[in-house]
Design a protein around this motif. Structure first.
Motif, short mmCIF file in Angstrom:
data_model
loop_
_atom_site.label_atom_id
_atom_site.label_comp_id
_atom_site.label_asym_id
_atom_site.label_seq_id
_atom_site.Cartn_x
_atom_site.Cartn_y
_atom_site.Cartn_z
N UNK A 164 0.85 -1.18 0.00
CA UNK A 164 0.00 0.00 0.00
C UNK A 164 0.88 1.23 0.00
N UNK A 165 0.32 2.35 -0.43
CA UNK A 165 1.10 3.58 -0.41
C UNK A 165 0.20 4.76 -0.08
N UNK A 166 0.81 5.79 0.47
CA UNK A 166 0.09 6.99 0.83
C UNK A 166 0.92 7.80 1.80
N UNK A 167 0.46 9.00 2.12
CA UNK A 167 1.20 9.84 3.07
C UNK A 167 0.97 9.37 4.50
N UNK A 168 -0.26 9.00 4.83
CA UNK A 168 -0.61 8.49 6.17
C UNK A 168 -0.30 9.52 7.26
N UNK A 169 -0.48 10.80 6.99
CA UNK A 169 -0.27 11.81 8.02
C UNK A 169 -1.35 11.68 9.08
N UNK A 176 4.26 -4.38 2.92
CA UNK A 176 5.09 -3.23 2.54
C UNK A 176 4.23 -1.98 2.47
N UNK A 177 4.68 -0.93 3.15
CA UNK A 177 3.99 0.36 3.09
C UNK A 177 4.96 1.41 2.58
N UNK A 178 4.57 2.07 1.51
CA UNK A 178 5.36 3.16 0.93
C UNK A 178 4.71 4.48 1.30
N UNK A 179 5.47 5.34 1.97
CA UNK A 179 4.97 6.67 2.30
C UNK A 179 5.95 7.71 1.77
N UNK A 180 5.57 8.97 1.88
CA UNK A 180 6.37 10.04 1.30
C UNK A 180 6.63 11.14 2.32
N UNK A 200 -2.41 -5.06 -4.02
CA UNK A 200 -2.30 -3.66 -3.62
C UNK A 200 -3.56 -3.29 -2.84
N UNK A 201 -3.36 -2.68 -1.67
CA UNK A 201 -4.48 -2.20 -0.86
C UNK A 201 -4.55 -0.69 -1.01
N UNK A 202 -5.72 -0.19 -1.37
CA UNK A 202 -5.86 1.24 -1.59
C UNK A 202 -7.06 1.80 -0.82
N UNK A 203 -6.97 3.06 -0.44
CA UNK A 203 -8.08 3.72 0.22
C UNK A 203 -9.16 4.09 -0.77
#
Length: 313
Positions: free
Chosen positions: A19-24, A48-52, A118-121
């Motif tokens: 999954x990916x996202x900012x996750x703020x 796996x989590x990809x953040x920025x 892939x898990x997405x919101x």
């Protein structure tokens, strides 16, 4: 949890769920996505989590100030608690924002990560100009044998939980909704710095807190708070504001906390302030005496609040 500073640092020998996202904020909506990620990766795949970092809004709208719910260290701490195995924190740049979703899948995700799911919101958009919705991502991923799962929006009190809504609630002083949407108490952390000592002269010594300049500061006012110092928890009251009764020129917002039944010297020490509830908004008083009377009332109201909370447990 293993942490990587760039996308290229991570390469998986095992198939993974991604999954990916900012996750703020890592709020309860984010937590649902991560629970889904871990559930679909159990026993068979790695998670796996990809953040920025920085936040895309900070880079793409550089003319506007952007304030975070979590500092980077707070975000890492909150993500670690979720149980994910691999966390990638990739620098967000203008060049990265121009990467098309097709290229992101073809050149990076598929060859490097061995992604199976892939898990997405519900509102996730990736790629150049946020051009890929769930539908487009699902169609593109199918070409690589990747299944895409969309997590429904998480609602609390009929409102969708999102970082944007939490920011608005904090700025309105609605700390209770924000805390419930976050799943934990909104926290201001930093080192104690020297102030002017006015609180001490009024028999209400305060610790002045220096927080990260990009951390979102809630609405000006007086709050009931808990203070974590060296893993010991204390009760207290916090003032966020410009001290309009005392300050005539300096309009900079100050964060001052009066810790109940606490007498240690903590200058230069780190403390964490857990925001519990707003007691009143900031107000300008006609005199220092009137201000002092109000502070006494504030302390009584905060102590009554904590006493009721203790009884209701």
């Amino acid at each position: 949890m293993k942490i990587y500073s760039f996308i290229d640092e991570f390469s998986s020998f095992d198939p993974c769920v991604f999954t990916l996202g900012v996750f703020d904020g890592v709020h309860i909506g984010h937590q649902e996505i991560i629970k889904n990620l871990i559930f679909r990766s159990r026993k068979k795949y790695c998670s796996v989590l990809l953040t920025f970092h920085p936040h895309p809004k900070e880079i793409l709208n550089s003319d506007k100030k952007f304030f975070y719910l979590n500092t980077l260290s707070e975000r890492i701490y909150n993500l670690k608690k979720t149980g994910i195995e691999h966390l990638i924190i990739h620098p967000f740049t203008i060049n990265f924002s121009r990467l098309r979703t097709e290229d992101f899948l073809k050149k990076i995700l598929h060859p490097k990560y061995k992604i199976r799911k892939i898990i997405t919101g519900y509102d996730s958009h990736i790629g150049k100009n946020r051009d890929s919705s769930y539908e487009k991502l699902n169609k593109l991923s199918h070409n690589y044998g990747i299944k895409v799962y969309k997590v429904s929006p998480y609602k609390f009190q009929k409102k969708i939980v999102s970082s944007t809504h939490i920011r608005k609630s904090l700025l309105l002083g609605n700390i209770q909704w924000a805390n419930q949407a976050l799943g934990y108490f909104y926290t201001l952390s930093g080192n104690v710095i020297e102030g002017k000592g006015i609180g001490r002269m009024m028999n209400f010594p305060t610790a002045n807190l220096q927080v990260d300049s990009k951390k979102l500061i809630p609405k000006k006012g007086v709050y009931a708070v808990k203070i974590n110092y060296l893993n010991n928890m204390y009760s207290g009251m916090l003032n966020i504001g410009i001290n309009p009764t005392l300050e005539k020129k300096n309009r900079k917002i100050k964060i001052e906390v009066h810790i109940f039944d606490f007498f240690e010297n903590i200058y230069g020490k780190k403390i964490d302030i857990l925001m519990i509830r707003i007691i009143r908004e900031e107000k300008k008083f006609s005199s220092i005496q009137e201000l002092k009377r109000q502070i006494c009332i504030d302390k009584i109201n905060v102590q009554k609040f904590f006493s009721r909370e203790k009884k209701n447990r």
